[in-house]
Design an enzyme around this catalytic site. Structure first.
Site, PDB file in Angstrom:
ATOM      1  CD  GLU A 171      -2.854  -1.310   2.335  1.00 46.37           C
ATOM      2  OE1 GLU A 171      -2.793  -0.471   3.239  1.00 46.37           O
ATOM      3  OE2 GLU A 171      -3.720  -2.203   2.281  1.00 46.37           O
ATOM      4  CD  GLU A 177      -3.147  -6.177   4.172  1.00 45.27           C
ATOM      5  OE1 GLU A 177      -1.968  -5.979   3.840  1.00 45.27           O
ATOM      6  OE2 GLU A 177      -3.787  -5.426   4.919  1.00 45.27           O
TER       7      GLU A 177
HETATM    8  C1  GAL Z   1      -3.920  -2.733   5.543  1.00 48.98           C
HETATM    9  C2  GAL Z   1      -2.426  -2.729   5.818  1.00 48.98           C
HETATM   10  C3  GAL Z   1      -2.085  -3.586   7.014  1.00 48.98           C
HETATM   11  C4  GAL Z   1      -3.009  -3.302   8.133  1.00 48.98           C
HETATM   12  C5  GAL Z   1      -4.405  -3.552   7.676  1.00 48.98           C
HETATM   13  C6  GAL Z   1      -5.449  -3.399   8.737  1.00 48.98           C
HETATM   14  O1  GAL Z   1      -4.309  -1.636   4.824  1.00 48.98           O
HETATM   15  O2  GAL Z   1      -1.740  -3.215   4.715  1.00 48.98           O
HETATM   16  O3  GAL Z   1      -0.752  -3.361   7.387  1.00 48.98           O
HETATM   17  O4  GAL Z   1      -2.841  -1.973   8.498  1.00 48.98           O
HETATM   18  O5  GAL Z   1      -4.706  -2.651   6.660  1.00 48.98           O
HETATM   19  O6  GAL Z   1      -6.718  -3.567   8.182  1.00 48.98           O
END
Ligand code: GAL
Length: 829
Positions: free
Chosen positions: A430, A507
């Site tokens: 991100e 993710e």
């Molecule tokens: C994502 C990020 C993670 C964590 C997660 C929580 O955007 O990549 O590191 O912060 O959100 O939802």
């Protein structure tokens, strides 16, 4: 069209030796440690007698105490949609990691004599390390997650004590989660001959793999000192039993540029697979003028990986969907300090859930982690950065980018490119550059090119959360694999705009829940907060950018070009107590499928029912101790890999439910469908109208043919009666490092679990071990991890004991007021 992207490749490697010309030892015990700055601390004569004595790996911050003032970040978290700065107290865990840490270690190097070479290897030092040997500056490595090494030959003395001094410094606002602090990974000393194979000096690939044979290519470096001479490398490949199965001798020519290139054949190769992760060893013997000068060992596996557009990822020719989890590096109550037993426990728990891949978010892993994945059959997507040149946190990697990005990539690739478990590299998470059409794609390509140059055998991806920008500005198109974080409902739209014809859920989910805590009424909610700082374990709550597990399952099952997902997260971790950003004492995450104590939450069984095809899952929630809710609607969910089940409360049927496979991604996207849990009906069995009455809940499961195949019962517990203990391994190694994890709970006189118990438990240990730490999985608990007592959370906690170096027995005893205590025996061998 089928496109083979990469060479089938194999890999691995790890140095590990004690042959006559090479010796390696760890610097573990008797380090001196201080948190007070001192300009002379590196000198040999400095008096460190008043400093604390510590053992490395060491995380200075995990001992606490917790405080909202530790790294309080007054910021707006842009990527979470915040527009105004607020005080984020527990963002990095509320532990005292900010500031300096000074380490000193005196040691002799008996293997060293003039003409030999001494190298120091740091597996990771948090952070901004500056290394001194006998008072002289040796070098530095700012990024706390990477491994690095220095040739210290010019600084060491023969036959006398040497003083190694390490200066570390953590800045405030350097991280979005708990980074740990100190020499939290191993430090080792490698002594070699003048002419030798350098650290990470071999590169093994398998350009040809078929049933009959594998061609194993080995590129073996020889250090620069060896300009002149007659150098011969003999490489012997051994199978997992140690038998010699192939060998080759090669003379270095002047055109070889200090690198031997050998092709060896392994007949009838046994492949590295998830179920049978077979490893080979390449033993490299280096001769200089006919004299053996070095022996170096490289562990590797033989396997192939392939990406087929509009089809998927193939491991050894078999389509393999990523059933992955993201994992931070901390080990819960042990902090960031590396421990092999704790790592292997994490992997075991994940494997049982059906996980086949781990993303090391958002940084390079410890070598112990990679080795464990090699040995246990777990794929890895190794990630390097959470941030590039554009800041997410003001003192993050943006400070290092210009001078270090390439060096950091080269080190991680050289370190791990022989490890068969690693199947993909992930170069960012991100990063704000996604929206920077000018610099973003350039930096993306810059990094990917380095990975391709250093390791052409693995695809590269990036975790992108700004799909709108990246599909329009070339950022996504550059990558081997387009990895999207969250927003699975946009996969289809994004797919139309990218050239790869594959999508990875790099993710996913970020569903939040607290083990054993249930909220009523049962409704889908985003960013829900409660006075107790917990989230509902009915698994219906998520963040504003995220979703429920089924929103991912359905996309990945219904879209032919998706290659799987990495759920945020496998285990809970310290820091990021979203949605309780500003609500101290919240200081650890609620995202895990497993809590900070390593105890599965309900959600674990939902994924298990979907991913683990081999074992039965039949899990009932919530618990059935709801004094005061008599007659009130208390829905019951069953997570199972069976298609249907019937539910009984005190013998009365509540009806049969069957997973509704007619529900598809397109037909279930409306707000109304979200409200009525349409997608959940395809994966969970839900009784939404059941009313609480104390007694017995029973579930009877049926297979596709309607045949009864399994049953499970849960009873309302009576008065708390006694403590029950369960240890994960009852025999541990007498190495002073091995750990046993003990699940502690309270049951009634008939053995029924008491799910609401919060009683404080005291621990006592006798024999060949010591008490190490405990955790209860409560993200809002400020109890010390190291004190030999802790409150239960939702009826459970985990206590950890460590072996001594002498064999014997450990007796672990847990006691609490008002209930019978319990003892358990652990053999130390
Ligand atoms: C994502 C990020 C993670 C964590 C997660 C929580 O955007 O990549 O590191 O912060 O959100 O939802």
């Amino acid at each position: 069209m089928k496109k083979t992207f990469f060479y089938p490749l194999s890999l691995l490697a790890v140095f590990q030796i004690n042959a006559q010309n090479r010796s390696e030892f760890l610097l573990e015990k008797n380090w001196k440690f201080s948190r007070t700055e001192d300009a002379n601390f590196m000198t040999s004569t400095f008096d460190d007698s008043q400093w604390q004595t510590v053992t490395v790996p060491h995380d200075w911050a995990i001992y606490g105490p917790f405080s909202p003032k530790n790294d309080m970040q007054n910021v707006a978290i842009i990527q979470d949609g915040q527009t105004e700065a607020t005080e984020h107290a527990g963002r990095t865990g509320g532990l005292p990691f900010v500031g300096v840490g000074l380490y000193r270690k005196q040691f002799e190097i008996p293997q060293y004599s003039k003409g030999k070479k001494v190298t120091l290897v740091f597996d990771g030092a948090m952070a901004n390390s500056k290394i001194y040997m006998n008072g002289q500056y040796v070098g530095e490595w700012p990024y706390g997650y990477n491994s690095f090494h220095f040739d210290v030959t010019d600084f060491v003395v023969e036959g006398k004590k040497n003083t190694l001094a390490v200066h570390l410094m953590n800045r405030p606002e350097q991280s979005r989660w708990y980074p740990g602090a100190g020499l939290y990974r191993n430090v080792s000393v490698v002594v070699t001959d003048e002419v030798h194979i350098p650290i990470w000096g071999t590169y093994v690939t398998t350009p040809v793999v078929n049933k009959d044979f594998a061609r194993v290519n080995l590129k073996t470096k020889i250090n620069k000192a060896s300009k002149n001479g007659n150098f011969v490398l003999e490489t012997i490949i051994r199978n997992d039993k140690g038998d010699k199965i192939s060998s080759q001798k090669t003379k270095l020519s002047k055109f070889d540029q200090n690198e031997f290139n050998q092709d060896l054949i392994v007949e009838n190769p046994v492949l590295w697979t998830l179920d049978r992760p077979t490893l080979y060893k390449a033993e490299s013997k280096l001769y200089s003028n006919n004299k053996l000068v070095d022996t170096y060992s490289t562990t590797f596996g033989i396997r192939t990986i392939e990406l087929k557009p509009n089809d998927g990822f193939y491991l050894n020719g078999e389509k393999t969907v990523f059933k992955g989890v993201c994992m931070h590096h901390d080990l819960g109550p042990l902090g960031a300090a590396v421990n092999d037993a704790a790592i292997r426990r994490q992997i075991r728990i994940m494997k049982d859930m059906g996980v086949n891949a781990i993303r090391t978010s958002h940084n390079m892993p410890a070598p112990e982690f990679v080795r464990a994945c090699d040995e246990m059959g777990m794929m890895l997507m190794v990630e390097t950065f959470d941030e590039w040149k554009q800041a997410k946190v003001q003192n993050g990697y943006n400070l290092f980018w210009d001078n270090w990005a390439e060096k950091d990539v080269v080190n991680v690739v050289h370190h791990f490119r022989n490890n068969p478990s690693i199947v993909m590299w992930c170069i960012g998470n991100e990063v704000p550059e996604q929206g920077n059409g000018n610099q973003g794609p350039k930096r993306n390509k810059f990094l990917q090119d380095i990975f391709h140059r250093e390791d052409p055998t693995r695809p590269v991806t990036n975790g992108m959360d700004n799909p709108k920008a990246v599909v329009d500005n070339n950022f996504a198109a550059i990558l081997d694999v387009a990895g999207f974080n969250y927003r699975p409902h946009l996969y289809h739209e994004n797919y139309a705009k990218i050239p790869q014809q594959l999508i990875l859920g790099s993710e996913t989910a970020s569903t939040v829940s607290s083990r054993g805590v249930y909220k009523f009424p049962v409704e889908r909610k985003a960013m829900a907060k409660y006075p107790d700082h917990q989230s509902s374990s009915y698994d219906v709550e998520h963040c504003s950018w995220s979703n429920l597990p089924e929103d991912d399952f359905i996309q990945h099952e219904d879209l032919p070009y998706t290659i799987g997902e990495f759920v945020w997260t496998g285990f809970d971790y310290i820091g990021e107590p979203t949605p309780y950003y500003t609500d101290w004492p919240s200081h650890s995450s609620l995202f895990g499928l497993v809590d900070l104590a390593g105890i599965p939450k309900d959600r674990y069984y939902l994924y298990r029912s979907h991913w683990n095809k081999k074992d039965e899952t039949l899990h009932i929630l919530p618990h059935w101790n709801w004094k005061g809710r008599e007659g009130e609607v208390t829905p019951i969910f069953v997570y199972t890999n069976y298609p249907s089940a019937e539910l009984f409360i005190n013998g009365k049927s509540q009806g049969k439910r069957t997973k509704d496979l007619s529900i598809t991604r397109d037909g279930s996207a409306s707000k109304e469908a979200e409200k009525t849990f349409e997608r959940q009906k395809r994966y969970r069995l839900m009784w939404m109208d059941t009313k609480y009455e104390p007694g017995t809940v029973k579930v009877v499961a049926y297979d596709e043919h309607g045949k009864e195949v399994a049953q499970k019962e849960m009873k309302t517990a009576g008065k708390p009666h006694r403590i029950e203990l369960f240890v994960d391994r009852s025999i541990i190694k007498a190495d002073g490092k091995d750990l046993a994890f003990i699940n502690v709970k309270i049951v009634d006189k008939d053995g029924n679990f008491c799910p609401n118990e919060t009683r404080e438990i005291k621990f006592k240990i006798k024999g060949s071990g010591s008490y190490k730490a405990a955790a209860n999985g409560n993200p809002a608990s400020l109890e010390s991890f190291q004190a030999p007592f802790m409150k239960l959370f939702s009826g459970q906690l985990t206590a950890i004991v460590q072996s001594a170096e002498n064999p014997g027995t450990i007796i672990f005893e847990a006691s609490a007021k008002g209930v019978k205590s319990a003892k358990i025996k652990i053999e130390v061998q």
